[in-house]
Design an enzyme around this catalytic site. Structure first.
Site, PDB file in Angstrom:
ATOM      1  N   ILE A 123       0.846  -1.186   0.000  1.00  0.00           N
ATOM      2  CA  ILE A 123       0.000   0.000   0.000  1.00  0.00           C
ATOM      3  C   ILE A 123       0.887   1.243   0.000  1.00  0.00           C
ATOM      4  O   ILE A 123       1.757   1.393   0.856  1.00  0.00           O
ATOM      5  CB  ILE A 123      -0.898   0.027   1.255  1.00  0.00           C
ATOM      6  N   CYS A 124       0.654   2.117  -0.948  1.00  0.00           N
ATOM      7  CA  CYS A 124       1.376   3.388  -1.012  1.00  0.00           C
ATOM      8  C   CYS A 124       0.556   4.413  -0.240  1.00  0.00           C
ATOM      9  O   CYS A 124      -0.399   4.995  -0.757  1.00  0.00           O
ATOM     10  CB  CYS A 124       1.552   3.799  -2.476  1.00  0.00           C
ATOM     11  N   LEU A 125       0.909   4.604   1.031  1.00  0.00           N
ATOM     12  CA  LEU A 125       0.182   5.502   1.934  1.00  0.00           C
ATOM     13  C   LEU A 125       1.205   6.125   2.875  1.00  0.00           C
ATOM     14  O   LEU A 125       1.890   5.407   3.617  1.00  0.00           O
ATOM     15  CB  LEU A 125      -0.884   4.708   2.696  1.00  0.00           C
TER      16      LEU A 125
END
Length: 184
Positions: A123-125
């Protein structure tokens, strides 16, 4: 003056806080070996069990043997592209938690198709890496992920999905993320 009964109660409460049930109901698992991290995780675990974020439940079996790895079952929010879909999040807590963010990724057979979620579950967060703060919690991370999915306008993978999945480390925290898109 300290009343002897209150001291005994504090000791009993400490004992209760230090132990979680193991996979066999007749044994206990000592979480005190994890020190401050164990106390924080136990507090967060109880908070999550008592007041889970909407559409999320803790897989109780995932914490029976170790409090440092959780699986959270998630259902897509009503009225969104993910309504009715079921996902699983894997949380892994390092020895530096809460000063270091947990490793969080989607796991299982159904990884959401989203511009910030790679097909391997990463997840790119930003709050999972550079914007992490010890003031954040499992609940706040879950709410951010719900919000991220709920605001999505089109189901699609990140443009570099194929390359990333072929070349990345298994641990998403080892990735140097480039946060450039606030539209999803």
């Amino acid at each position: 003056m300290i009343h002897p009964e209150s001291t005994q109660v504090r000791i009993q409460l400490w004992h209760l806080r230090c132990y979680l049930p193991s996979s066999r109901g007749d044994q206990v698992k000592d979480v005190c070996q994890f020190g401050e991290r164990g106390k924080r995780l136990q507090k967060e675990l109880l908070a999550f069990q008592n007041d889970p974020p909407p559409g999320m439940t803790l897989d109780e079996k995932s914490v029976q043997n170790s409090i440092t790895q959780w699986i959270v079952d998630m259902e897509g929010a009503p009225g969104t592209l993910y309504e009715g879909e079921k996902f699983q999040l894997l949380f892994k807590f390092s020895s530096r938690y809460p000063f270091d963010s947990p490793q969080v990724m989607f796991t299982g057979d159904n990884i959401p198709v989203h511009p910030h979620v790679y097909s391997n579950g990463h997840i790119c967060l930003s709050i999972l890496t550079e914007d992490w703060s010890p003031a954040l919690s499992v609940q706040s991370v879950c709410l951010s992920i719900i919000s991220m999915l709920s605001s999505c306008k089109e189901k699609r993978r990140p443009p570099d999905n194929s390359f990333y999945v072929r070349t990345c480390n298994k641990n998403p925290k080892k990735t140097k993320w480039w946060y450039h898109d606030d539209t999803c």
